[in-house]
Scaffold this motif. Structure first.
Motif, PDB file in Angstrom:
ATOM      1  N   THR A 272      -1.744 -15.417  -2.309  1.00  0.00           N
ATOM      2  CA  THR A 272      -2.991 -15.042  -1.635  1.00  0.00           C
ATOM      3  C   THR A 272      -4.063 -14.673  -2.661  1.00  0.00           C
ATOM      4  O   THR A 272      -5.252 -14.930  -2.443  1.00  0.00           O
ATOM      5  N   ARG A 273      -3.674 -14.090  -3.780  1.00  0.00           N
ATOM      6  CA  ARG A 273      -4.632 -13.820  -4.856  1.00  0.00           C
ATOM      7  C   ARG A 273      -5.178 -15.129  -5.415  1.00  0.00           C
ATOM      8  O   ARG A 273      -6.378 -15.268  -5.652  1.00  0.00           O
ATOM      9  N   GLY A 274      -4.283 -16.076  -5.653  1.00  0.00           N
ATOM     10  CA  GLY A 274      -4.713 -17.357  -6.181  1.00  0.00           C
ATOM     11  C   GLY A 274      -5.663 -18.092  -5.255  1.00  0.00           C
ATOM     12  O   GLY A 274      -6.504 -18.878  -5.702  1.00  0.00           O
ATOM     13  N   LEU A 275      -5.540 -17.842  -3.963  1.00  0.00           N
ATOM     14  CA  LEU A 275      -6.418 -18.464  -2.970  1.00  0.00           C
ATOM     15  C   LEU A 275      -7.776 -17.767  -2.878  1.00  0.00           C
ATOM     16  O   LEU A 275      -8.681 -18.261  -2.219  1.00  0.00           O
ATOM     17  N   GLY A 276      -7.903 -16.605  -3.516  1.00  0.00           N
ATOM     18  CA  GLY A 276      -9.160 -15.867  -3.431  1.00  0.00           C
ATOM     19  C   GLY A 276      -9.323 -15.061  -2.160  1.00  0.00           C
ATOM     20  O   GLY A 276     -10.437 -14.694  -1.791  1.00  0.00           O
ATOM     21  N   VAL A 277      -8.203 -14.766  -1.482  1.00  0.00           N
ATOM     22  CA  VAL A 277      -8.252 -13.964  -0.259  1.00  0.00           C
ATOM     23  C   VAL A 277      -8.583 -12.515  -0.611  1.00  0.00           C
ATOM     24  O   VAL A 277      -8.115 -11.982  -1.621  1.00  0.00           O
ATOM     25  N   ASP A 278      -9.395 -11.859   0.209  1.00  0.00           N
ATOM     26  CA  ASP A 278      -9.701 -10.444  -0.006  1.00  0.00           C
ATOM     27  C   ASP A 278      -8.443  -9.604   0.203  1.00  0.00           C
ATOM     28  O   ASP A 278      -7.643  -9.879   1.106  1.00  0.00           O
ATOM     29  N   HIS A 279      -8.280  -8.569  -0.637  1.00  0.00           N
ATOM     30  CA  HIS A 279      -7.121  -7.683  -0.552  1.00  0.00           C
ATOM     31  C   HIS A 279      -7.560  -6.230  -0.407  1.00  0.00           C
ATOM     32  O   HIS A 279      -8.636  -5.842  -0.891  1.00  0.00           O
ATOM     33  N   ASP A 280      -6.738  -5.449   0.245  1.00  0.00           N
ATOM     34  CA  ASP A 280      -6.951  -4.012   0.384  1.00  0.00           C
ATOM     35  C   ASP A 280      -5.791  -3.267  -0.256  1.00  0.00           C
ATOM     36  O   ASP A 280      -4.689  -3.813  -0.380  1.00  0.00           O
ATOM     37  N   PHE A 281      -6.041  -2.010  -0.634  1.00  0.00           N
ATOM     38  CA  PHE A 281      -5.002  -1.209  -1.268  1.00  0.00           C
ATOM     39  C   PHE A 281      -4.447  -0.197  -0.283  1.00  0.00           C
ATOM     40  O   PHE A 281      -5.203   0.533   0.367  1.00  0.00           O
ATOM     41  N   ASP A 282      -3.123  -0.165  -0.164  1.00  0.00           N
ATOM     42  CA  ASP A 282      -2.433   0.804   0.674  1.00  0.00           C
ATOM     43  C   ASP A 282      -2.141   2.034  -0.181  1.00  0.00           C
ATOM     44  O   ASP A 282      -1.276   2.001  -1.058  1.00  0.00           O
ATOM     45  N   GLY A 283      -2.862   3.119   0.071  1.00  0.00           N
ATOM     46  CA  GLY A 283      -2.724   4.310  -0.744  1.00  0.00           C
ATOM     47  C   GLY A 283      -1.423   5.045  -0.543  1.00  0.00           C
ATOM     48  O   GLY A 283      -1.000   5.812  -1.423  1.00  0.00           O
ATOM     49  N   PRO A 290      -3.070  -8.596   1.441  1.00  0.00           N
ATOM     50  CA  PRO A 290      -4.202  -9.429   1.846  1.00  0.00           C
ATOM     51  C   PRO A 290      -4.824  -8.931   3.147  1.00  0.00           C
ATOM     52  O   PRO A 290      -4.115  -8.541   4.069  1.00  0.00           O
ATOM     53  N   ARG A 291      -6.122  -8.928   3.192  1.00  0.00           N
ATOM     54  CA  ARG A 291      -6.828  -8.496   4.409  1.00  0.00           C
ATOM     55  C   ARG A 291      -6.717  -9.593   5.469  1.00  0.00           C
ATOM     56  O   ARG A 291      -6.974 -10.768   5.205  1.00  0.00           O
ATOM     57  N   HIS A 292      -6.316  -9.207   6.666  1.00  0.00           N
ATOM     58  CA  HIS A 292      -6.189 -10.185   7.750  1.00  0.00           C
ATOM     59  C   HIS A 292      -6.351  -9.501   9.091  1.00  0.00           C
ATOM     60  O   HIS A 292      -6.201  -8.279   9.209  1.00  0.00           O
ATOM     61  N   ASP A 293      -6.662 -10.304  10.106  1.00  0.00           N
ATOM     62  CA  ASP A 293      -6.835  -9.734  11.441  1.00  0.00           C
ATOM     63  C   ASP A 293      -5.502  -9.754  12.192  1.00  0.00           C
ATOM     64  O   ASP A 293      -4.454 -10.071  11.628  1.00  0.00           O
ATOM     65  N   GLY A 307       4.075 -11.951   8.280  1.00  0.00           N
ATOM     66  CA  GLY A 307       5.255 -11.246   7.799  1.00  0.00           C
ATOM     67  C   GLY A 307       4.943 -10.278   6.676  1.00  0.00           C
ATOM     68  O   GLY A 307       3.807  -9.799   6.527  1.00  0.00           O
ATOM     69  N   ASP A 308       5.937 -10.000   5.857  1.00  0.00           N
ATOM     70  CA  ASP A 308       5.798  -9.023   4.787  1.00  0.00           C
ATOM     71  C   ASP A 308       4.772  -9.425   3.738  1.00  0.00           C
ATOM     72  O   ASP A 308       4.310  -8.583   2.969  1.00  0.00           O
ATOM     73  N   ALA A 309       4.400 -10.685   3.688  1.00  0.00           N
ATOM     74  CA  ALA A 309       3.357 -11.110   2.748  1.00  0.00           C
ATOM     75  C   ALA A 309       2.027 -10.452   3.067  1.00  0.00           C
ATOM     76  O   ALA A 309       1.162 -10.324   2.198  1.00  0.00           O
ATOM     77  N   GLY A 310       1.847 -10.018   4.317  1.00  0.00           N
ATOM     78  CA  GLY A 310       0.606  -9.374   4.722  1.00  0.00           C
ATOM     79  C   GLY A 310       0.696  -7.864   4.768  1.00  0.00           C
ATOM     80  O   GLY A 310      -0.283  -7.194   5.131  1.00  0.00           O
ATOM     81  N   GLY A 311       1.835  -7.283   4.393  1.00  0.00           N
ATOM     82  CA  GLY A 311       2.081  -5.848   4.495  1.00  0.00           C
ATOM     83  C   GLY A 311       3.494  -5.643   4.997  1.00  0.00           C
ATOM     84  O   GLY A 311       3.943  -6.359   5.905  1.00  0.00           O
TER      85      GLY A 311
END
Length: 469
Positions: A272-283, A290-293, A307-311
């Protein structure tokens, strides 16, 4: 090159298998790609072979056998399978570049679902690079794929559900000399207690009951457990020979032959980083995702994550997550009416939520310890380039503000793993030293190839667009 598939699903774990089966059943031309030669991902690894082995099935447990249902459904669908295949590049026009047995191919799709799952969080500690030191996930891979268990004195150090699950599997497999070092601080249990009542809702009670049963089985087997463990260091010359730690206010030293480390899992973010997808940090869990709806749509058109790729959400919820993403894609393709999409999506979301009720409790109970997020100076952070935490702190104190800049000074993140094992730690060390939030420090900029390919294979890529039409 013409579009050869409606959808390409990358990853054959629970999310990927559920996605692909749902898509194919809905009439979409679907390709499922996975780097491993068998279906199942990590959680259901080698399920097709192992399901027929009663002894191994007993060791791995009933949750593992649930993967057989997903595999059977996928095999019964019209999904095209491409196993033993590395997806090493994805272009903006949704062309997926793959390598299978040394052959490079390029396949274009109308949508891509990234279901690459999770990886174990790096556990940088003194001696973690010694032979005989592995992650618990790696030890479990040996059990599932080759029915191998560690011989001699085994010490498992860390925390989390997989930590105790694998310990029980070791007992069931006949491991005799096993010691557990639980690194979860006692205060985290007290911090998590307010979330316990809501954790019993939905399917949460089943997960909590399973945890209690795991602990009871280990107690019955009289497995020594040291709690509130800290200051872990592994000793040895040519391999791991002993492990030192502090517990109960006392220093301990245990001779050992194999050490398994585990401090939870984090999303695979390289693709997802390689694709340029926006990411958020889980504190709370200290990872980027990756940010997703709610349907898995990311910031890049045509790119979904499931799945786990999104969190981190676990196997059962991941299967529902994969189904939800697939239903959204089918609706986009015009193969599912809005009414049908809404009805089926709502049902999948209801089941998904039922499997997530215990997640907040578990996430707070098993927060990663500070010792691995910001390790001592002498600890190696980047294994590929042999770079210490002290070296990363030094450049951060001189003005380096992120992992990408650190590459120019230290080459960290430029080895064969391409930052997978050092990225999370380098981010944390720089952030701590520079007084930044981890989100500000950021992560490595990932470029293709996502995993190393040979020069010869790369040379064939120029003509690959003519191979798949």
């Amino acid at each position: 090159m013409s579009q050869s598939h409606d959808v390409i699903v990358i990853g054959a774990g629970p999310a990927g298998m559920a996605s692909a089966a749902t898509l194919a059943e809905g009439g979409a031309r679907t390709l499922l790609v996975d780097e491993q030669p068998e279906l199942g991902g990590q959680i259901y690894r080698a399920i097709e072979r192992n399901r027929a082995d009663p002894a191994l099935a007993r060791i791995l447990g009933p949750d593992y056998l649930k993967g057989a249902t997903l595999v059977d459904r996928l095999r019964g669908s019209a999904t095209e399978l491409s196993l033993g295949t590395l997806a090493w590049r994805i272009d903006d026009d949704l062309t997926v570049w793959t390598r299978t047995g040394g052959t490079v191919a390029a396949t274009r799709a109308g949508a891509i679902i990234v279901a690459t799952g999770a990886m174990e969080r790096p556990v940088p500690t003194a001696g973690w690079t010694l032979p005989g030191v592995m992650t618990i996930g790696a030890l479990q891979i040996l059990l599932k794929s080759a029915q191998l268990i560690p011989s001699g004195r085994l010490v498992l150090a860390g925390s989390g559900p997989l930590f105790y699950l694998f310990a029980r599997q070791c007992v069931a497999a006949g491991v005799k000399d096993l010691t557990l070092l639980d690194t979860a601080p006692t205060r985290q249990m007290w911090n998590a207690l307010p979330l316990l009542p809501s954790a019993f809702g939905g399917e949460g009670w089943r997960y909590l009951t399973k945890g209690v049963k795991l602990l009871a089985a280990l107690r019955l087997a009289r497995v020594p457990i040291h709690r509130n463990v800290r200051d872990i260091a592994i000793e040895g010359d040519s391999r791991a020979e002993a492990i030192r730690f502090t517990a109960g206010g006392r220093a301990h030293r245990l001779p050992c032959d194999t050490v398994g480390l585990h401090e939870g899992v984090i999303p695979h973010q390289q693709m997802t980083r390689g694709l340029g997808v926006d990411h958020d940090f889980d504190g709370g869990q200290r990872y980027f995702r990756p940010r997703h709806d709610g349907s898995g749509r990311t910031s890049k058109p045509g790119i979904f994550v499931a799945g786990d790729a999104g969190g981190i959400i676990g196997a059962e919820a991941s299967a529902q997550d994969g189904k939800i993403a697939a239903l959204a894609v089918l609706h986009d393709l015009g193969r599912l009416t809005a009414e049908e999409h809404g009805r089926r999506g709502a049902e999948a979301e209801r089941v998904r939520r039922a499997h997530l009720t215990a997640r907040p409790f578990l996430d707070r109970l098993y927060q990663p310890p500070a010792a691995i997020l910001d390790p001592p100076d002498v600890v190696t952070v980047c294994r590929c380039e042999v770079i210490s935490a002290a070296a990363v702190r030094d450049i951060a104190s001189k003005g380096v503000r992120g992992p990408n800049q650190a590459k120019a000074f230290l080459r960290c993140g430029m080895g064969p793993c391409q930052g997978r094992l050092c990225g999370p730690t380098v981010t944390e060390v720089i952030a701590q030293t520079a007084g930044l939030d981890a989100a500000e420090a950021g992560y490595y900029r990932i470029r293709s190839p996502l995993k190393p390919i040979t020069v010869g294979e790369f040379a064939t890529a120029a003509g690959a667009t003519e191979l798949t039409r």
